[in-house]
Design a protein around this motif. Structure first.
Motif, PDB file in Angstrom:
ATOM      1  N   VAL A 103       9.059 -35.436  10.453  1.00  0.00           N
ATOM      2  CA  VAL A 103       8.883 -35.857   9.108  1.00  0.00           C
ATOM      3  C   VAL A 103       7.522 -36.565   8.836  1.00  0.00           C
ATOM      4  N   THR A 104       6.876 -36.844  10.023  1.00  0.00           N
ATOM      5  CA  THR A 104       5.411 -37.475   9.622  1.00  0.00           C
ATOM      6  C   THR A 104       4.121 -36.497   9.813  1.00  0.00           C
ATOM      7  N   ILE A 105       4.376 -35.476  10.640  1.00  0.00           N
ATOM      8  CA  ILE A 105       3.224 -34.769  11.025  1.00  0.00           C
ATOM      9  C   ILE A 105       2.402 -34.145   9.918  1.00  0.00           C
ATOM     10  N   LEU A 106       3.443 -33.472   8.883  1.00  0.00           N
ATOM     11  CA  LEU A 106       2.862 -32.914   7.956  1.00  0.00           C
ATOM     12  C   LEU A 106       1.973 -33.538   6.948  1.00  0.00           C
ATOM     13  N   LYS A 107       0.886 -33.567   6.625  1.00  0.00           N
ATOM     14  CA  LYS A 107       0.050 -34.388   5.635  1.00  0.00           C
ATOM     15  C   LYS A 107      -0.504 -33.143   4.586  1.00  0.00           C
ATOM     16  N   TYR A 108      -0.282 -33.578   3.282  1.00  0.00           N
ATOM     17  CA  TYR A 108      -0.935 -32.870   2.405  1.00  0.00           C
ATOM     18  C   TYR A 108      -0.641 -33.512   1.083  1.00  0.00           C
ATOM     19  N   ALA A 109      -1.443 -33.264   0.048  1.00  0.00           N
ATOM     20  CA  ALA A 109      -1.850 -33.869  -1.366  1.00  0.00           C
ATOM     21  C   ALA A 109      -0.566 -33.759  -2.047  1.00  0.00           C
ATOM     22  N   ARG A 145       7.383 -28.620   0.212  1.00  0.00           N
ATOM     23  CA  ARG A 145       7.116 -28.330   1.654  1.00  0.00           C
ATOM     24  C   ARG A 145       8.197 -28.989   2.617  1.00  0.00           C
ATOM     25  N   GLY A 146       9.199 -29.314   2.111  1.00  0.00           N
ATOM     26  CA  GLY A 146      10.474 -29.517   2.846  1.00  0.00           C
ATOM     27  C   GLY A 146      10.483 -30.922   3.538  1.00  0.00           C
ATOM     28  N   THR A 147      10.047 -31.972   2.800  1.00  0.00           N
ATOM     29  CA  THR A 147      10.194 -33.597   3.239  1.00  0.00           C
ATOM     30  C   THR A 147      11.715 -33.705   3.428  1.00  0.00           C
ATOM     31  N   THR A 148      12.229 -33.597   2.261  1.00  0.00           N
ATOM     32  CA  THR A 148      13.964 -33.923   2.332  1.00  0.00           C
ATOM     33  C   THR A 148      14.717 -33.039   3.279  1.00  0.00           C
ATOM     34  N   LEU A 149      14.310 -31.598   3.482  1.00  0.00           N
ATOM     35  CA  LEU A 149      14.934 -30.825   4.371  1.00  0.00           C
ATOM     36  C   LEU A 149      14.724 -31.448   5.729  1.00  0.00           C
ATOM     37  N   ASN A 150      13.512 -31.943   6.235  1.00  0.00           N
ATOM     38  CA  ASN A 150      13.310 -32.296   7.533  1.00  0.00           C
ATOM     39  C   ASN A 150      14.102 -33.844   7.730  1.00  0.00           C
ATOM     40  N   GLN A 151      14.148 -34.550   6.687  1.00  0.00           N
ATOM     41  CA  GLN A 151      14.810 -35.644   6.941  1.00  0.00           C
ATOM     42  C   GLN A 151      16.311 -35.616   7.042  1.00  0.00           C
ATOM     43  N   ALA A 152      16.933 -34.583   6.215  1.00  0.00           N
ATOM     44  CA  ALA A 152      18.310 -34.123   6.562  1.00  0.00           C
ATOM     45  C   ALA A 152      18.442 -33.602   7.918  1.00  0.00           C
ATOM     46  N   LEU A 153      17.701 -32.937   8.322  1.00  0.00           N
ATOM     47  CA  LEU A 153      17.634 -32.493   9.866  1.00  0.00           C
ATOM     48  C   LEU A 153      17.743 -33.517  10.856  1.00  0.00           C
ATOM     49  N   MET A 154      16.780 -34.527  10.552  1.00  0.00           N
ATOM     50  CA  MET A 154      16.867 -35.872  11.587  1.00  0.00           C
ATOM     51  C   MET A 154      18.200 -36.384  11.497  1.00  0.00           C
ATOM     52  N   TYR A 160      19.179 -26.925   2.974  1.00  0.00           N
ATOM     53  CA  TYR A 160      18.981 -26.073   2.307  1.00  0.00           C
ATOM     54  C   TYR A 160      18.033 -26.331   0.976  1.00  0.00           C
ATOM     55  N   GLY A 161      17.092 -25.308   0.769  1.00  0.00           N
ATOM     56  CA  GLY A 161      16.363 -25.654  -0.322  1.00  0.00           C
ATOM     57  C   GLY A 161      15.827 -24.309  -1.073  1.00  0.00           C
ATOM     58  N   ILE A 162      15.126 -24.472  -2.404  1.00  0.00           N
ATOM     59  CA  ILE A 162      14.882 -23.521  -3.209  1.00  0.00           C
ATOM     60  C   ILE A 162      13.527 -23.934  -3.758  1.00  0.00           C
ATOM     61  N   ASP A 163      12.414 -23.026  -4.112  1.00  0.00           N
ATOM     62  CA  ASP A 163      11.341 -23.729  -4.819  1.00  0.00           C
ATOM     63  C   ASP A 163      10.456 -22.451  -5.165  1.00  0.00           C
ATOM     64  N   VAL A 164      10.070 -22.466  -6.280  1.00  0.00           N
ATOM     65  CA  VAL A 164       9.510 -21.412  -6.973  1.00  0.00           C
ATOM     66  C   VAL A 164       8.190 -21.210  -6.600  1.00  0.00           C
ATOM     67  N   ASP A 165       7.351 -22.183  -5.791  1.00  0.00           N
ATOM     68  CA  ASP A 165       6.035 -21.978  -5.273  1.00  0.00           C
ATOM     69  C   ASP A 165       5.991 -21.316  -3.808  1.00  0.00           C
ATOM     70  N   LYS A 167       3.633 -20.544  -2.035  1.00  0.00           N
ATOM     71  CA  LYS A 167       2.567 -21.082  -0.978  1.00  0.00           C
ATOM     72  C   LYS A 167       3.535 -22.257  -0.190  1.00  0.00           C
ATOM     73  N   ASP A 168       4.000 -23.140  -1.217  1.00  0.00           N
ATOM     74  CA  ASP A 168       4.750 -24.134  -0.437  1.00  0.00           C
ATOM     75  C   ASP A 168       5.922 -23.733   0.547  1.00  0.00           C
ATOM     76  N   VAL A 169       6.618 -22.588   0.183  1.00  0.00           N
ATOM     77  CA  VAL A 169       7.632 -22.200   1.066  1.00  0.00           C
ATOM     78  C   VAL A 169       6.966 -21.605   2.375  1.00  0.00           C
ATOM     79  N   GLU A 170       5.946 -20.659   2.270  1.00  0.00           N
ATOM     80  CA  GLU A 170       5.262 -20.153   3.164  1.00  0.00           C
ATOM     81  C   GLU A 170       4.538 -21.206   4.197  1.00  0.00           C
ATOM     82  N   ALA A 171       4.052 -22.509   3.605  1.00  0.00           N
ATOM     83  CA  ALA A 171       3.716 -23.436   4.461  1.00  0.00           C
ATOM     84  C   ALA A 171       4.947 -24.010   5.413  1.00  0.00           C
ATOM     85  N   TYR A 172       6.042 -24.252   4.562  1.00  0.00           N
ATOM     86  CA  TYR A 172       7.200 -24.949   5.182  1.00  0.00           C
ATOM     87  C   TYR A 172       7.753 -23.880   6.485  1.00  0.00           C
TER      88      TYR A 172
END
Length: 341
Positions: A103-109, A145-154, A160-165, A167-172
């Motif tokens: 949950v901490t390693i990813l950094k982005y605007a 980019r999955g911040t909530t998903l990763n906390q759930a995994l923790m 589970y997630g869905i996003d229209v972007d 680039k974000d889905v590809e990055a995750y």
């Protein structure tokens, strides 16, 4: 009465750190009401040795299960029993199953503070009929980019997630695959096209992993599934009553603009326009007894407006302490939680 002191986890985000004591007090009140039968009283802020602590009292000494529960507070660093002028550390036992760098390693605007993401997940689960330590299915209908998903995994949940972007889905997708490989966790991961009547309607990442090869063979696994598509089309990808909790951080319209409420139909400055369209879809995906938690920028709409939207979808809005806090000059963030009867 037994007295205790929570040391607040230092935050790399100065602004969030300034709000963390007050937010922890509010979060602790929710833990007390929803999971500890109101056992926590006299919640306050105390400086001890020059550091801020959240202090509280209980009618009896905290037992192991109580300490384990409070170990999951979003900004807790350490928990002490106050004995005169001394602090006795208690053995923390959080739910976390995975390395914290998930949950901490990813950094982005634009990344939501991971402590706040955990807070939102906590209060949403506590508003549901399901235990914080259960095996839950968590859905983020605007997962980015999955911040909530990763906390759930923790926590050991399926995510589970869905996003229209795209680039974000590809990055995750790239991140979670790399992270699993680097941690040498037994897993499978694939991205597949989703078609309806031969037409491509989205792409879906499916991941299954376990903490060990033995656990994987025994079926003790966790799942991640992320769809690149419009959240308003969520019923095309997930069955009704699929999720125990739904948790999402709405786009901050004032700062970023929500593009048609993430529907690709032009710039909208209010996240409530998107939420009003999406909540009926989300509510259908939620199991009875489940809860929906949403954070949003209050400059884009007030709490009463959002509560009315949730109620119109048949959800029961929970009474919560004040979680509103300043993020920057364009964002004042708050959260609301509602339960599905």
């Amino acid at each position: 009465m037994a007295r205790y002191a929570l040391l607040i986890l230092p935050s790399h985000n100065r602004v969030y750190g300034e709000s963390s004591v007050r937010l922890t007090r509010a979060e602790l009140a929710v833990f007390s009401e929803r999971a500890m039968e109101g056992a926590v009283t006299d919640i306050g802020e105390t400086r001890i040795g020059g550091l801020p602590y959240v202090t509280f009292e209980t009618p009896r000494p905290l037992e192991g299960d109580d300490v384990a529960l409070l170990s999951n507070l979003s900004s807790v660093y350490a928990l002490f029993a106050v004995e005169g002028e001394l602090l006795r550390p208690l053995d923390m036992r959080p739910l976390d199953r995975l390395s914290s760098d998930l949950v901490t390693i990813l950094k982005y605007a634009g990344k939501t503070n991971e402590h706040f993401t955990k807070l939102l997940l906590n209060v949403t689960v506590l508003a549901s009929d399901f235990p914080l330590g259960g095996k839950l299915a968590v859905f983020d209908p605007m997962c980015g980019r999955g911040t909530t998903l990763n906390q759930a995994l923790m926590y050991g949940y399926d995510a589970y997630g869905i996003d229209v972007d795209g680039k974000d889905v590809e990055a995750y997708t790239g991140f979670i695959k790399t992270w699993l490989r680097n941690k040498r966790l037994k897993h499978t991961a694939e991205t597949v096209p989703v078609r309806r009547e031969r037409a491509l309607v989205g792409r879906r990442l499916n991941v299954e992993f376990a903490l060990s090869k033995e656990a994987y063979k025994a079926g003790d696994t966790q799942r991640v599934s992320v769809v690149n598509a419009d959240t308003l089309r969520g019923r095309e990808f997930f069955k009704p009553h699929s999720f125990d909790v739904i948790v999402t951080d709405a786009p901050y319209g004032v700062q970023h603009g929500s593009h048609g409420g993430r529907t690709g139909k032009g710039l909208s400055r209010s996240p409530l326009e998107l939420i009003a369209k999406a909540v009926p879809v989300w509510a259908e995906l939620l199991r009875p007894g489940g809860a929906l938690g949403v954070s949003w920028n209050t400059y884009g709409g007030g709490r009463d407006e959002l509560a009315a939207i949730l109620a119109s979808a048949g959800l029961e809005v929970a009474g919560l302490p004040d979680f509103e806090h300043w993020v920057d000059q364009a964002i004042v963030r708050d959260l609301v939680v509602a339960r599905k009867p």
